[in-house]
Design a protein around this motif. Structure first.
Motif, PDB file in Angstrom:
ATOM      1  N   LEU A 168       0.829  -1.213   0.000  1.00  0.00           N
ATOM      2  CA  LEU A 168       0.000   0.000   0.000  1.00  0.00           C
ATOM      3  C   LEU A 168       0.859   1.257   0.000  1.00  0.00           C
ATOM      4  O   LEU A 168       0.355   2.377   0.143  1.00  0.00           O
ATOM      5  CB  LEU A 168      -0.906   0.009   1.241  1.00  0.00           C
ATOM      6  CG  LEU A 168      -1.918  -1.128   1.355  1.00  0.00           C
ATOM      7  CD1 LEU A 168      -2.623  -1.085   2.702  1.00  0.00           C
ATOM      8  CD2 LEU A 168      -2.941  -1.061   0.223  1.00  0.00           C
ATOM      9  N   GLY A 169       2.171   1.071  -0.089  1.00  0.00           N
ATOM     10  CA  GLY A 169       3.069   2.221  -0.109  1.00  0.00           C
ATOM     11  C   GLY A 169       3.397   2.776   1.271  1.00  0.00           C
ATOM     12  O   GLY A 169       3.925   3.870   1.400  1.00  0.00           O
ATOM     13  N   VAL A 170       3.055   2.010   2.313  1.00  0.00           N
ATOM     14  CA  VAL A 170       3.279   2.490   3.687  1.00  0.00           C
ATOM     15  C   VAL A 170       4.548   1.865   4.262  1.00  0.00           C
ATOM     16  O   VAL A 170       4.637   0.631   4.401  1.00  0.00           O
ATOM     17  CB  VAL A 170       2.074   2.137   4.593  1.00  0.00           C
ATOM     18  CG1 VAL A 170       2.372   2.508   6.052  1.00  0.00           C
ATOM     19  CG2 VAL A 170       0.818   2.839   4.102  1.00  0.00           C
ATOM     20  N   THR A 171       5.525   2.680   4.598  1.00  0.00           N
ATOM     21  CA  THR A 171       6.739   2.179   5.239  1.00  0.00           C
ATOM     22  C   THR A 171       6.980   2.863   6.592  1.00  0.00           C
ATOM     23  O   THR A 171       7.751   2.376   7.400  1.00  0.00           O
ATOM     24  CB  THR A 171       7.971   2.402   4.339  1.00  0.00           C
ATOM     25  OG1 THR A 171       8.039   3.803   4.016  1.00  0.00           O
ATOM     26  CG2 THR A 171       7.875   1.595   3.056  1.00  0.00           C
ATOM     27  N   GLN A 172       6.313   4.000   6.802  1.00  0.00           N
ATOM     28  CA  GLN A 172       6.410   4.721   8.081  1.00  0.00           C
ATOM     29  C   GLN A 172       5.072   4.586   8.793  1.00  0.00           C
ATOM     30  O   GLN A 172       4.051   4.959   8.232  1.00  0.00           O
ATOM     31  CB  GLN A 172       6.673   6.220   7.848  1.00  0.00           C
ATOM     32  CG  GLN A 172       7.847   6.550   6.946  1.00  0.00           C
ATOM     33  CD  GLN A 172       9.169   6.323   7.628  1.00  0.00           C
ATOM     34  OE1 GLN A 172       9.322   6.604   8.818  1.00  0.00           O
ATOM     35  NE2 GLN A 172      10.145   5.794   6.898  1.00  0.00           N
ATOM     36  N   ALA A 173       5.084   4.092  10.032  1.00  0.00           N
ATOM     37  CA  ALA A 173       3.819   3.974  10.760  1.00  0.00           C
ATOM     38  C   ALA A 173       4.093   3.668  12.222  1.00  0.00           C
ATOM     39  O   ALA A 173       5.158   3.138  12.569  1.00  0.00           O
ATOM     40  CB  ALA A 173       2.945   2.866  10.164  1.00  0.00           C
ATOM     41  N   GLU A 174       3.133   4.016  13.054  1.00  0.00           N
ATOM     42  CA  GLU A 174       3.143   3.483  14.411  1.00  0.00           C
ATOM     43  C   GLU A 174       2.242   2.253  14.413  1.00  0.00           C
ATOM     44  O   GLU A 174       1.195   2.242  13.775  1.00  0.00           O
ATOM     45  CB  GLU A 174       2.660   4.556  15.393  1.00  0.00           C
ATOM     46  CG  GLU A 174       3.781   5.568  15.657  1.00  0.00           C
ATOM     47  CD  GLU A 174       3.298   6.900  16.193  1.00  0.00           C
ATOM     48  OE1 GLU A 174       3.792   7.305  17.252  1.00  0.00           O
ATOM     49  OE2 GLU A 174       2.448   7.531  15.539  1.00  0.00           O
ATOM     50  N   VAL A 175       2.699   1.214  15.092  1.00  0.00           N
ATOM     51  CA  VAL A 175       2.004  -0.071  15.073  1.00  0.00           C
ATOM     52  C   VAL A 175       1.549  -0.384  16.501  1.00  0.00           C
ATOM     53  O   VAL A 175       2.376  -0.521  17.404  1.00  0.00           O
ATOM     54  CB  VAL A 175       2.930  -1.190  14.554  1.00  0.00           C
ATOM     55  CG1 VAL A 175       2.200  -2.525  14.535  1.00  0.00           C
ATOM     56  CG2 VAL A 175       3.448  -0.839  13.152  1.00  0.00           C
ATOM     57  N   LEU A 176       0.223  -0.450  16.685  1.00  0.00           N
ATOM     58  CA  LEU A 176      -0.330  -0.649  18.027  1.00  0.00           C
ATOM     59  C   LEU A 176      -0.739  -2.112  18.207  1.00  0.00           C
ATOM     60  O   LEU A 176      -1.481  -2.660  17.390  1.00  0.00           O
ATOM     61  CB  LEU A 176      -1.536   0.266  18.244  1.00  0.00           C
ATOM     62  CG  LEU A 176      -1.318   1.756  17.970  1.00  0.00           C
ATOM     63  CD1 LEU A 176      -2.535   2.568  18.425  1.00  0.00           C
ATOM     64  CD2 LEU A 176      -0.059   2.264  18.655  1.00  0.00           C
ATOM     65  N   VAL A 177      -0.268  -2.714  19.306  1.00  0.00           N
ATOM     66  CA  VAL A 177      -0.489  -4.143  19.505  1.00  0.00           C
ATOM     67  C   VAL A 177      -1.051  -4.393  20.911  1.00  0.00           C
ATOM     68  O   VAL A 177      -0.450  -3.966  21.896  1.00  0.00           O
ATOM     69  CB  VAL A 177       0.841  -4.920  19.359  1.00  0.00           C
ATOM     70  CG1 VAL A 177       0.587  -6.423  19.426  1.00  0.00           C
ATOM     71  CG2 VAL A 177       1.545  -4.563  18.051  1.00  0.00           C
TER      72      VAL A 177
END
Lengths: 324, 324
Positions: A168-177
């Protein structure tokens, strides 16, 4: 623990665990004020990510050892994951479960062929019960998070997130788990360190059971004062595990904490907008993204919906309060 | 209509529509007495397969024509699919909806930026209203099923089924599809004819609205006596479409018919076992597989769960009656 172990687990799991999609809704983006991508592990076999770790661990056992049977202690999701993985490996599983676990989880674990032994979460020590039974019967204990093979299995979720986000073109993100003992969170953090280094993982916990957030702050393993009292039964583990904790320390951002009631709201939003069924603990990270994102900084937040094993009555309660 | 059109639609849709997974549960297999694989199109953008056909049609329009806007008539799922596809193409959508459509569907269609015009399902003719508005405003009518480009888009579901089933080693199966006008059913049947010729498609309809089953039996297009009176609002179309019908005739097995109440039961099973949200019409094929499979002959049945746009109150009703 390293990325090689996760990639080895991914090979063992290939064709066994389900590759869950990455979901989204413009309506959720609007609530959160940023792009929200949801990894619905509730759609995994047995209704939670736990099947990944269970399969990873059982598939790596020596066949002679595995044939003697395995044992696990769990509030219900690890229980079902181990029960199914054992059944598919043609061996037996004994599962030690708290007597206040959701009825659905207890029944499913039995229906998947496991022998279920109930204990009192407030007065008995599940680790002790598990260790004793393992010794008496020659069973191999499959720990829910303090086991590198299990962490490696949960980490395969992170490999998929990295790949699906990149598509989807996303390489920067915060990932909530959603975070109990930290097996899923640490596994994902390790996978993303290698495959999507622009992403930062944050554990999410229910209010009053924020042992991981406090441990990350203090730099040492903290305990929860209580072991019952949240609807987020899947993630109210007493403290972060000794295997996951150093990984969480090294790789994760600050923990987020959400009230139980916001998990119900998030369950209703997941119902309306994503058409998925989540349990309260499984919806905690979505709750953080939608209603407690003030401290987040990235344009995109990736949320793991870690499980969906919720009784119909509680789900209906969430819908009655917040459904559309 | 042929497979080339479906493959062309698949190219236009690639990266736009979601590739939904293929789900399963040993508990559902047990109820059905055979292997059950579920294609959850409720997880598609806008909560139903309709986004596929809408995207297929809009993406094939001449850009100048498309820029003038589109119009659709729909009980709600095609409405949302067209609304989102229009918004993502940067054009406007007018949607003609029955006034008794689920509130959620009406609200979502508006929230996706479409202009909604309500009509009375019992006394007004939606085709006539749609055609008139299209003429007055220069809009292009996107028909819900009597349009080859739409059928081709829905058929991409069949391409995925063929491929995903093959990955599981399944090439022989009966494929049950919730059927209104027949766009999804005929599209899937065409795709499977080319890609999985060992599979046989059967349309599924609610009791009292079995126009397709009767049409297949009589060999000519039959009408439903009523246009309201089932909770399966998505699939109580008056009669099979003239584009889909010859395809259904050539490729499909006999239609299956299920009572409304069994759709509620199937919704509860999909909640408990698959963690997906289905609407009554969307769950009709699962209801047929689980509770009315007497006439089926294959070891594996593949079920399309075509949509999940259900109001919270009705979903809770299904859970109260049949949930665990």
């Amino acid at each position: 623990m390293n990325i090689d172990m996760i990639e080895a687990a991914a090979k063992r799991i290939d064709g066994k665990a389900r590759r869950t999609p990455l979901l989204s809704s413009p309506f959720l983006d609007e609530i959160a004020g940023r792009r929200v991508l949801v990894k619905p592990e509730c759609l995994q076999h047995t209704g939670s990510f736990k099947f990944r770790g269970a399969w990873s661990a059982l598939s790596a056992l020596d066949p002679d050892i595995r044939a003697k049977g395995v044992i696990a202690f769990s509030s219900g999701n690890h229980a079902q994951g181990v029960a199914l993985a054992a059944r598919e490996h043609g061996t037996t599983a004994v599962i030690v479960m708290p007597s206040d676990a959701p009825e659905l989880k207890i029944n499913n674990t039995k229906a998947l062929g496991a022998e279920v032994i109930l204990y009192d979460r407030a007065t008995e020590d599940r680790d002790e019960i598990g260790a004793r039974l393992a010794g008496e019967r020659g069973l191999t204990l499959i720990k829910p998070f303090d086991e590198p093979l299990v962490v490696a299995g949960q980490g395969t979720t992170g490999l998929e997130i990295a790949q699906q986000a990149a598509e989807l073109g996303v390489t920067q993100a915060e990932v909530l788990v959603p975070c109990g003992g930290g097996g899923l969170t640490s596994g994902i953090a390790l996978a993303l360190e290698a495959k999507a280094p622009g992403m930062k993982v944050h554990p999410v916990e229910p209010e009053g059971f924020d042992d991981v957030a406090r441990s990350l702050k203090s730099g040492k393993i903290e305990q929860n004062p209580a072991t019952t009292g949240s609807i987020c039964d899947a993630i109210i583990t007493p403290s972060p595990g000794v295997v996951p904790f150093p990984i969480l320390q090294r790789l994760c951002g600050a923990g987020l904490v959400v009230p139980d009631d916001d998990c119900l709201r998030a369950m209703a939003e997941a119902f309306t907008r994503l058409k998925i069924v989540t349990e309260p603990g499984g919806a905690s990270a979505l709750a953080a993204a939608l209603f407690h994102g003030e401290t987040l900084q990235s344009d995109t937040v990736i949320v793991v919906a870690s499980g969906g094993n919720v009784d119909a009555a509680l789900f209906s309660q969430a819908l009655a309060k917040y459904g559309k």
